[in-house]
Scaffold this active site. Structure first.
Site, PDB file in Angstrom:
ATOM      1  N   GLU A  45       0.838  -1.198   0.000  1.00  0.00           N
ATOM      2  CA  GLU A  45       0.000   0.000   0.000  1.00  0.00           C
ATOM      3  C   GLU A  45       0.878   1.255   0.000  1.00  0.00           C
ATOM      4  O   GLU A  45       1.865   1.335   0.711  1.00  0.00           O
ATOM      5  CB  GLU A  45      -0.871  -0.030   1.253  1.00  0.00           C
ATOM      6  CG  GLU A  45      -1.813   1.137   1.415  1.00  0.00           C
ATOM      7  CD  GLU A  45      -2.632   1.046   2.695  1.00  0.00           C
ATOM      8  OE1 GLU A  45      -3.619   1.783   2.803  1.00  0.00           O
ATOM      9  OE2 GLU A  45      -2.276   0.248   3.589  1.00  0.00           O
ATOM     10  N   LYS A 111      -9.392   3.022  -2.343  1.00  0.00           N
ATOM     11  CA  LYS A 111      -9.673   2.401  -1.049  1.00  0.00           C
ATOM     12  C   LYS A 111     -11.017   2.869  -0.494  1.00  0.00           C
ATOM     13  O   LYS A 111     -11.267   4.074  -0.342  1.00  0.00           O
ATOM     14  CB  LYS A 111      -8.549   2.743  -0.066  1.00  0.00           C
ATOM     15  CG  LYS A 111      -8.618   1.994   1.264  1.00  0.00           C
ATOM     16  CD  LYS A 111      -7.397   2.341   2.104  1.00  0.00           C
ATOM     17  CE  LYS A 111      -7.359   1.568   3.418  1.00  0.00           C
ATOM     18  NZ  LYS A 111      -6.147   1.910   4.200  1.00  0.00           N
ATOM     19  N   CYS A 145      -5.609  -3.001   2.432  1.00  0.00           N
ATOM     20  CA  CYS A 145      -5.366  -2.962   3.875  1.00  0.00           C
ATOM     21  C   CYS A 145      -6.636  -3.091   4.733  1.00  0.00           C
ATOM     22  O   CYS A 145      -7.196  -4.161   4.851  1.00  0.00           O
ATOM     23  CB  CYS A 145      -4.571  -1.703   4.225  1.00  0.00           C
ATOM     24  SG  CYS A 145      -3.673  -1.819   5.803  1.00  0.00           S
TER      25      CYS A 145
END
Length: 263
Positions: A45, A111, A145
């Site tokens: 990430e 995200k 994540c």
């Protein structure tokens, strides 16, 4: 027809805010995994910058150049590459995972779930769509994540045809057990392959444990990293996945009419 690919997770210590250093490390690592036969590789990430929050708008301006280098390498090596970078759009910055297929950016995923405990929602904008994208190595579902803690996202990716989950992360200590357990659960419950690339080393007050993973649909660990810079490569046999889905018919035995729409 037999389908089999070699996939890789690239793990390294991201130098906070040092785009050129991180780019050099990533490109070198990608060349090494290609030498081991990898056709698909996932990077961590925010791999070009780390979470240098205050400088993110400035650093995001470097992303087109970074992406160009990634495209050139993917074209040269004949690979599919996935990893998240800061993406600037107007006055917003997104944490965006790009999917590069042999030189072409075929899609991107912003995200969805921002980790408010670490202030991500103060510095980043959230995405508004999921992503399953067909590529030359198979259908990839993409996540980043903290997304890992929201199982409904991954079931949606699976129902939309994802064969491989590509997850980029900066997942710190002391939550190693959660990382490993949740990743295996996502693979087992959705019956797909998982590539999870974490970073390692210390950034500011955070200590990242690495432990990148390659996981088969039955939950078998095909590769697991330690806490230092590492590249993992393993074979993904799609016939295994198909056989497992035939043996344990989770998709056919679902009862969505009972689950209803979750509040």
């Amino acid at each position: 027809m037999e389908r089999r690919i070699h996939a890789a997770a690239v793990q390294f210590n991201i130098a906070l805010g040092e785009v050129e250093t991180n780019l050099e490390r990533a490109l070198a690592a990608l060349r090494r995994v290609r030498e081991q036969g990898a056709e698909l590789a996932v990077l961590p990430e925010m791999w070009s910058t780390g979470y240098d929050y205050k400088r993110l708008p400035e650093l995001a301006r470097e992303t087109p150049r970074v992406l160009e280098a990634l495209r050139d390498l993917a074209r040269e090596l004949g690979m599919v590459l996935v990893g998240s970078l800061p993406e600037g759009q107007g006055d917003r910055v997104y944490n965006t995972a790009y999917v590069v297929d042999q030189g072409k950016v075929v899609d991107k995923y912003r995200k969805l779930h921002l980790f408010s405990n670490m202030g991500e929602d103060r510095f980043l904008a959230a995405g508004d769509r999921t992503l399953v994208v067909p590529t030359s190595v198979g259908r990839l579902g993409v996540a980043i994540c903290y997304d890992l803690r929201f199982p409904e996202l991954f079931r949606k990716l699976a129902l939309e045809g994802a064969e491989i989950l590509c997850l980029s992360a900066e997942w710190p200590k002391p939550r190693q057990d959660h990382w490993r357990t949740l990743l295996r659960a996502r693979a087992i419950e959705n019956q797909f392959f998982v590539i999870a690339a974490n970073c390692c080393g210390i950034q500011g007050k955070l200590d990242f444990f690495g432990m990148s993973l390659l996981i088969a649909p039955r939950g078998e660990i095909l590769g697991e990293a330690g806490e230092s810079d590492t590249e993992l490569v393993a074979a993904f046999d799609f016939e295994e996945m198909v056989n497992y889905r035939t043996q344990i018919r989770c998709y056919q035995d679902r009862r969505p009419e009972v689950y209803g729409t979750l509040p």
